[in-house]
Design a protein around this motif. Sequence first.
Motif, PDB file in Angstrom:
ATOM      1  N   LEU A   1       0.826  -1.194   0.000  1.00 54.95           N
ATOM      2  CA  LEU A   1       0.000   0.000   0.000  1.00 54.95           C
ATOM      3  C   LEU A   1       0.864   1.249   0.000  1.00 54.95           C
ATOM      4  O   LEU A   1       1.901   1.291   0.658  1.00 54.95           O
ATOM      5  CB  LEU A   1      -0.911   0.022   1.233  1.00 54.95           C
ATOM      6  N   GLY A   2       0.416   2.229  -0.757  1.00 55.13           N
ATOM      7  CA  GLY A   2       1.164   3.468  -0.850  1.00 55.13           C
ATOM      8  C   GLY A   2       0.264   4.687  -0.728  1.00 55.13           C
ATOM      9  O   GLY A   2      -0.940   4.607  -0.939  1.00 55.13           O
TER      10      GLY A   2
ATOM     11  N   ALA B   1      -3.137   3.896  -2.628  1.00 52.18           N
ATOM     12  CA  ALA B   1      -3.080   3.013  -3.792  1.00 52.18           C
ATOM     13  C   ALA B   1      -2.546   1.654  -3.380  1.00 52.18           C
ATOM     14  O   ALA B   1      -1.840   1.535  -2.372  1.00 52.18           O
ATOM     15  CB  ALA B   1      -2.200   3.632  -4.866  1.00 52.18           C
ATOM     16  N   ALA B   2      -2.879   0.647  -4.194  1.00 46.75           N
ATOM     17  CA  ALA B   2      -2.498  -0.731  -3.900  1.00 46.75           C
ATOM     18  C   ALA B   2      -1.695  -1.318  -5.051  1.00 46.75           C
ATOM     19  O   ALA B   2      -2.105  -1.234  -6.217  1.00 46.75           O
ATOM     20  CB  ALA B   2      -3.738  -1.577  -3.645  1.00 46.75           C
TER      21      ALA B   2
ATOM     22  N   ASP C   1      -2.113  -0.874  -9.002  1.00 42.59           N
ATOM     23  CA  ASP C   1      -3.291  -1.261  -9.774  1.00 42.59           C
ATOM     24  C   ASP C   1      -4.547  -0.497  -9.388  1.00 42.59           C
ATOM     25  O   ASP C   1      -5.412  -0.266 -10.235  1.00 42.59           O
ATOM     26  CB  ASP C   1      -3.564  -2.763  -9.578  1.00 42.59           C
ATOM     27  N   TYR C   2      -4.679  -0.183  -8.115  1.00 44.77           N
ATOM     28  CA  TYR C   2      -5.924   0.411  -7.631  1.00 44.77           C
ATOM     29  C   TYR C   2      -5.632   1.703  -6.878  1.00 44.77           C
ATOM     30  O   TYR C   2      -4.643   1.798  -6.139  1.00 44.77           O
ATOM     31  CB  TYR C   2      -6.660  -0.575  -6.714  1.00 44.77           C
ATOM     32  N   TRP C   3      -6.542   2.662  -7.062  1.00 43.32           N
ATOM     33  CA  TRP C   3      -6.386   3.975  -6.464  1.00 43.32           C
ATOM     34  C   TRP C   3      -7.665   4.413  -5.766  1.00 43.32           C
ATOM     35  O   TRP C   3      -8.767   4.127  -6.252  1.00 43.32           O
ATOM     36  CB  TRP C   3      -6.043   5.007  -7.541  1.00 43.32           C
ATOM     37  N   GLY C   4      -7.491   5.131  -4.659  1.00 45.15           N
ATOM     38  CA  GLY C   4      -8.622   5.757  -4.003  1.00 45.15           C
ATOM     39  C   GLY C   4      -8.956   7.080  -4.655  1.00 45.15           C
ATOM     40  O   GLY C   4      -8.263   7.540  -5.569  1.00 45.15           O
ATOM     41  N   GLN C   5      -9.991   7.721  -4.142  1.00 52.32           N
ATOM     42  CA  GLN C   5     -10.491   8.929  -4.774  1.00 52.32           C
ATOM     43  C   GLN C   5      -9.767  10.194  -4.324  1.00 52.32           C
ATOM     44  O   GLN C   5      -9.932  11.232  -4.940  1.00 52.32           O
ATOM     45  CB  GLN C   5     -11.995   9.104  -4.483  1.00 52.32           C
TER      46      GLN C   5
END
Length: 124
Positions: A33-34, A96-97, A112-116
């Motif tokens: 996680l970043g 982000a993940a 791959d995945y991001w928050g808002q």
Amino acid sequence: VQLQASGGGLVQAGGSLRLSCAASGLTFSNYHLGWFRQAPGKEREFVAAIRWFGDFTVYADSVKGRFTISRDNSKNTVDLQMNSLKPEDTAVYYCAAEPRSKWALENMSEYDYWGQGTLVTVSS
């Protein structure tokens, strides 16, 4: 998959904020996680990241010693404790993940995945 960031707000210089990111729809422990941030008129930049197991962290030089990233794999959350905030920390902060099969914690293209995003404003 959803990453929901929260905790942003307005704070005076020298103050503290704690950001939190709750993940759903993914096997949380399979991801590093970043946190990244984007200031007005600037490109998005790396802030901090934590390995999937929580045993390794890395920080941008600009926040080292002031910010602390942590995760709770039992709650599917990753937090960013921000102390001694400066006006230059003002930005939208994103969690982000990155799949744990990768190892490029500072490279946003590997996530791959991001928050808002959640807005942090530090007044002088």
